[in-house]
Design a protein around this motif. Sequence first.
Motif, PDB file in Angstrom:
ATOM      1  N   LEU A 208       0.808  -1.213   0.000  1.00  0.00           N
ATOM      2  CA  LEU A 208       0.000   0.000   0.000  1.00  0.00           C
ATOM      3  C   LEU A 208       0.844   1.268   0.000  1.00  0.00           C
ATOM      4  O   LEU A 208       0.438   2.287  -0.570  1.00  0.00           O
ATOM      5  CB  LEU A 208      -0.940   0.019   1.212  1.00  0.00           C
ATOM      6  CG  LEU A 208      -2.350  -0.542   0.970  1.00  0.00           C
ATOM      7  CD1 LEU A 208      -2.288  -2.012   0.614  1.00  0.00           C
ATOM      8  CD2 LEU A 208      -3.223  -0.319   2.193  1.00  0.00           C
ATOM      9  N   ASN A 209       2.012   1.218   0.617  1.00  0.00           N
ATOM     10  CA  ASN A 209       2.795   2.436   0.812  1.00  0.00           C
ATOM     11  C   ASN A 209       3.934   2.634  -0.180  1.00  0.00           C
ATOM     12  O   ASN A 209       4.219   3.764  -0.581  1.00  0.00           O
ATOM     13  CB  ASN A 209       3.380   2.442   2.232  1.00  0.00           C
ATOM     14  CG  ASN A 209       2.317   2.562   3.294  1.00  0.00           C
ATOM     15  OD1 ASN A 209       1.842   3.647   3.586  1.00  0.00           O
ATOM     16  ND2 ASN A 209       1.930   1.434   3.881  1.00  0.00           N
ATOM     17  N   ARG A 210       4.593   1.540  -0.576  1.00  0.00           N
ATOM     18  CA  ARG A 210       5.815   1.681  -1.376  1.00  0.00           C
ATOM     19  C   ARG A 210       5.883   0.666  -2.510  1.00  0.00           C
ATOM     20  O   ARG A 210       6.962   0.365  -3.006  1.00  0.00           O
ATOM     21  CB  ARG A 210       7.043   1.500  -0.464  1.00  0.00           C
ATOM     22  CG  ARG A 210       7.122   2.498   0.669  1.00  0.00           C
ATOM     23  CD  ARG A 210       8.240   2.174   1.645  1.00  0.00           C
ATOM     24  NE  ARG A 210       8.024   0.905   2.333  1.00  0.00           N
ATOM     25  CZ  ARG A 210       7.205   0.748   3.373  1.00  0.00           C
ATOM     26  NH1 ARG A 210       6.520   1.770   3.834  1.00  0.00           N
ATOM     27  NH2 ARG A 210       7.066  -0.437   3.944  1.00  0.00           N
ATOM     28  N   GLY A 211       4.732   0.111  -2.912  1.00  0.00           N
ATOM     29  CA  GLY A 211       4.761  -0.929  -3.939  1.00  0.00           C
ATOM     30  C   GLY A 211       3.553  -0.899  -4.850  1.00  0.00           C
ATOM     31  O   GLY A 211       3.360   0.024  -5.635  1.00  0.00           O
TER      32      GLY A 211
ATOM     33  N   ARG B  80      -1.793  12.330  -7.362  1.00  0.00           N
ATOM     34  CA  ARG B  80      -2.778  11.236  -7.421  1.00  0.00           C
ATOM     35  C   ARG B  80      -2.267  10.013  -6.668  1.00  0.00           C
ATOM     36  O   ARG B  80      -3.023   9.337  -5.969  1.00  0.00           O
ATOM     37  CB  ARG B  80      -3.066  10.850  -8.873  1.00  0.00           C
ATOM     38  CG  ARG B  80      -3.875  11.844  -9.654  1.00  0.00           C
ATOM     39  CD  ARG B  80      -4.186  11.302 -11.037  1.00  0.00           C
ATOM     40  NE  ARG B  80      -5.261  10.326 -10.997  1.00  0.00           N
ATOM     41  CZ  ARG B  80      -5.264   9.189 -11.681  1.00  0.00           C
ATOM     42  NH1 ARG B  80      -4.224   8.856 -12.423  1.00  0.00           N
ATOM     43  NH2 ARG B  80      -6.284   8.362 -11.610  1.00  0.00           N
ATOM     44  N   LYS B  81      -0.983   9.738  -6.832  1.00  0.00           N
ATOM     45  CA  LYS B  81      -0.375   8.587  -6.155  1.00  0.00           C
ATOM     46  C   LYS B  81      -0.499   8.721  -4.645  1.00  0.00           C
ATOM     47  O   LYS B  81      -0.893   7.769  -3.948  1.00  0.00           O
ATOM     48  CB  LYS B  81       1.095   8.486  -6.555  1.00  0.00           C
ATOM     49  CG  LYS B  81       1.886   7.406  -5.834  1.00  0.00           C
ATOM     50  CD  LYS B  81       3.378   7.689  -5.894  1.00  0.00           C
ATOM     51  CE  LYS B  81       3.720   8.893  -5.036  1.00  0.00           C
ATOM     52  NZ  LYS B  81       5.169   9.145  -4.931  1.00  0.00           N
ATOM     53  N   GLU B  82      -0.177   9.888  -4.119  1.00  0.00           N
ATOM     54  CA  GLU B  82      -0.237  10.102  -2.674  1.00  0.00           C
ATOM     55  C   GLU B  82      -1.668  10.026  -2.155  1.00  0.00           C
ATOM     56  O   GLU B  82      -1.917   9.485  -1.074  1.00  0.00           O
ATOM     57  CB  GLU B  82       0.389  11.455  -2.316  1.00  0.00           C
ATOM     58  CG  GLU B  82       1.894  11.509  -2.508  1.00  0.00           C
ATOM     59  CD  GLU B  82       2.617  10.454  -1.683  1.00  0.00           C
ATOM     60  OE1 GLU B  82       2.288  10.292  -0.491  1.00  0.00           O
ATOM     61  OE2 GLU B  82       3.507   9.772  -2.242  1.00  0.00           O
ATOM     62  N   LEU B  83      -2.614  10.564  -2.911  1.00  0.00           N
ATOM     63  CA  LEU B  83      -4.015  10.517  -2.492  1.00  0.00           C
ATOM     64  C   LEU B  83      -4.530   9.081  -2.451  1.00  0.00           C
ATOM     65  O   LEU B  83      -5.224   8.681  -1.511  1.00  0.00           O
ATOM     66  CB  LEU B  83      -4.873  11.353  -3.447  1.00  0.00           C
ATOM     67  CG  LEU B  83      -4.760  12.871  -3.299  1.00  0.00           C
ATOM     68  CD1 LEU B  83      -5.511  13.573  -4.430  1.00  0.00           C
ATOM     69  CD2 LEU B  83      -5.316  13.324  -1.948  1.00  0.00           C
TER      70      LEU B  83
ATOM     71  N   ARG C 141      -5.616   7.204   1.012  1.00  0.00           N
ATOM     72  CA  ARG C 141      -7.004   6.754   1.144  1.00  0.00           C
ATOM     73  C   ARG C 141      -7.072   5.288   1.556  1.00  0.00           C
ATOM     74  O   ARG C 141      -7.857   4.909   2.434  1.00  0.00           O
ATOM     75  CB  ARG C 141      -7.739   6.965  -0.181  1.00  0.00           C
ATOM     76  CG  ARG C 141      -9.186   6.513  -0.160  1.00  0.00           C
ATOM     77  CD  ARG C 141      -9.869   6.819  -1.475  1.00  0.00           C
ATOM     78  NE  ARG C 141     -11.241   6.331  -1.478  1.00  0.00           N
ATOM     79  CZ  ARG C 141     -12.085   6.476  -2.491  1.00  0.00           C
ATOM     80  NH1 ARG C 141     -11.695   7.117  -3.582  1.00  0.00           N
ATOM     81  NH2 ARG C 141     -13.311   5.994  -2.417  1.00  0.00           N
ATOM     82  N   LEU C 142      -6.246   4.460   0.937  1.00  0.00           N
ATOM     83  CA  LEU C 142      -6.269   3.034   1.250  1.00  0.00           C
ATOM     84  C   LEU C 142      -5.699   2.743   2.637  1.00  0.00           C
ATOM     85  O   LEU C 142      -6.230   1.909   3.376  1.00  0.00           O
ATOM     86  CB  LEU C 142      -5.499   2.258   0.183  1.00  0.00           C
ATOM     87  CG  LEU C 142      -6.263   2.067  -1.128  1.00  0.00           C
ATOM     88  CD1 LEU C 142      -5.336   1.570  -2.220  1.00  0.00           C
ATOM     89  CD2 LEU C 142      -7.417   1.096  -0.944  1.00  0.00           C
ATOM     90  N   VAL C 143      -4.619   3.428   2.996  1.00  0.00           N
ATOM     91  CA  VAL C 143      -4.030   3.210   4.317  1.00  0.00           C
ATOM     92  C   VAL C 143      -5.012   3.618   5.410  1.00  0.00           C
ATOM     93  O   VAL C 143      -5.211   2.891   6.393  1.00  0.00           O
ATOM     94  CB  VAL C 143      -2.704   3.983   4.458  1.00  0.00           C
ATOM     95  CG1 VAL C 143      -2.204   3.935   5.903  1.00  0.00           C
ATOM     96  CG2 VAL C 143      -1.645   3.397   3.528  1.00  0.00           C
ATOM     97  N   LEU C 144      -5.643   4.777   5.242  1.00  0.00           N
ATOM     98  CA  LEU C 144      -6.640   5.217   6.224  1.00  0.00           C
ATOM     99  C   LEU C 144      -7.798   4.233   6.304  1.00  0.00           C
ATOM    100  O   LEU C 144      -8.331   3.961   7.387  1.00  0.00           O
ATOM    101  CB  LEU C 144      -7.163   6.606   5.855  1.00  0.00           C
ATOM    102  CG  LEU C 144      -6.240   7.782   6.162  1.00  0.00           C
ATOM    103  CD1 LEU C 144      -6.809   9.074   5.587  1.00  0.00           C
ATOM    104  CD2 LEU C 144      -6.036   7.931   7.669  1.00  0.00           C
ATOM    105  N   GLY C 145      -8.174   3.683   5.147  1.00  0.00           N
ATOM    106  CA  GLY C 145      -9.257   2.706   5.130  1.00  0.00           C
ATOM    107  C   GLY C 145      -8.924   1.469   5.943  1.00  0.00           C
ATOM    108  O   GLY C 145      -9.758   0.971   6.713  1.00  0.00           O
ATOM    109  N   VAL C 146      -7.705   0.960   5.791  1.00  0.00           N
ATOM    110  CA  VAL C 146      -7.288  -0.218   6.550  1.00  0.00           C
ATOM    111  C   VAL C 146      -7.212   0.108   8.041  1.00  0.00           C
ATOM    112  O   VAL C 146      -7.648  -0.683   8.892  1.00  0.00           O
ATOM    113  CB  VAL C 146      -5.932  -0.747   6.045  1.00  0.00           C
ATOM    114  CG1 VAL C 146      -5.417  -1.864   6.951  1.00  0.00           C
ATOM    115  CG2 VAL C 146      -6.062  -1.256   4.619  1.00  0.00           C
TER     116      VAL C 146
END
Length: 408
Positions: free
Chosen positions: A39-42, A65-68, A72-77
């Motif tokens: 999610l963060n670096r791959g 866009r990449k950072e958003l 979004r996904l990290v916050l979701g998890v």
Amino acid sequence: MRVGIIGGGPAGYSAALLGAKKGWDVTLFERKDIGGTCLNRGCIPTKSLINSALHGLPFEEAKKRKELAKRRLVLGVERLLQKAGVKVIGKEARLEERKIITDDEVYEFDRILVATGSVPSFPPIEGKENAKTSEDALELHTLPERVIIIGGGVIGLEFAFVLSSFGSEVHVVEIMEEVLPGTDPECASVVRKELEKKGIRFYLRKRVERIEEKKIYGEVELEGDAVFLFTGRKPCLENLPPEIRDENGVKVDEYLETPIPGVFAAGDCTGQFMLAHYAYHQAEVAVENMEEKRVRCRRNAVPGTVFTHPEYAWAGEMEGESVKVPFSANGRAIAEGDTAGFVKLFYKEGRVTGIHIVGGRASELIFSATFMLGKKLEELRWSIPPHPTNSELLKEAVLAALGTSIHC
């Protein structure tokens, strides 16, 4: 049941959520970022950049866009873990027998899952510390004018495609006979030739012996504004006891249990398939086996994918005879003007053994293709794919193997 998990990547966080659904008391230890490398670096940031490149967005907008997408996904998890009642401890943890130890506390659990992931792996090249990694590539502030990439595997080709699409001059050096070693050479050559049409230069069967500042030396000598080393990954085994690890990764049996009873492992740290989707699968298997259900992983149906253009995806074994059906014989591909590539189906004794797809939407088609593995061709001939779709190529390949194809 009290369960402790070391690592918050795909295997770790999914196992935590699955355990919480069973009513277990789950504690997750993650020293860096929830979501891990994927999610963060791959996976996620690279696919965001690839999508931006395909849509012709400028580099600066692509970075945003990449950072958003990543955030979004990290916050979701993180929210899912919180909602499920999983306790997250943001500290480095180590395993000793049946205990997880941080800098200030010792924790005991009924079951433990090791999901420590992987880190970049580098060959013995002199001066390799002068090269940048995939993580560095994702944090570029400015676009290098001339790029040298060492390694023509999945990561190398995806970044070659991205950087070239944004305007960099890209040179890829690969020591093997063809890019994407270990895949079907015919399919890999299609990917390479399509990338060459974009202006990417390949140097095959070339060994790099030394990296010095922004130059490489060896069987080929090149100079650029940046040198990237994309030569794979290896299991992250630090803070794990020697009895459960070797040079290949964490040692597990067919049920993903380590030599320490009650301690399981899943994800890249096992060294089996370093793919996020296989990590999710292993997490499911490990959680079930914590209840002694004796579930095994489906290692014969793990898809692989390269997100270049065209995409390339595969599953199963390259065993038996094979047939090819070109995308140029498909109505959807012709209508969209995206006809590069083909579906290659392997079969033996009337059953499908493997499928390789190079072409449009290969990454989406391969999941359906995995359900064809081991099935009889005669059964699959009666399937009904929707028209017009690229999925019709899967049935057409079956018909070609049976000698009854009417479109190619």
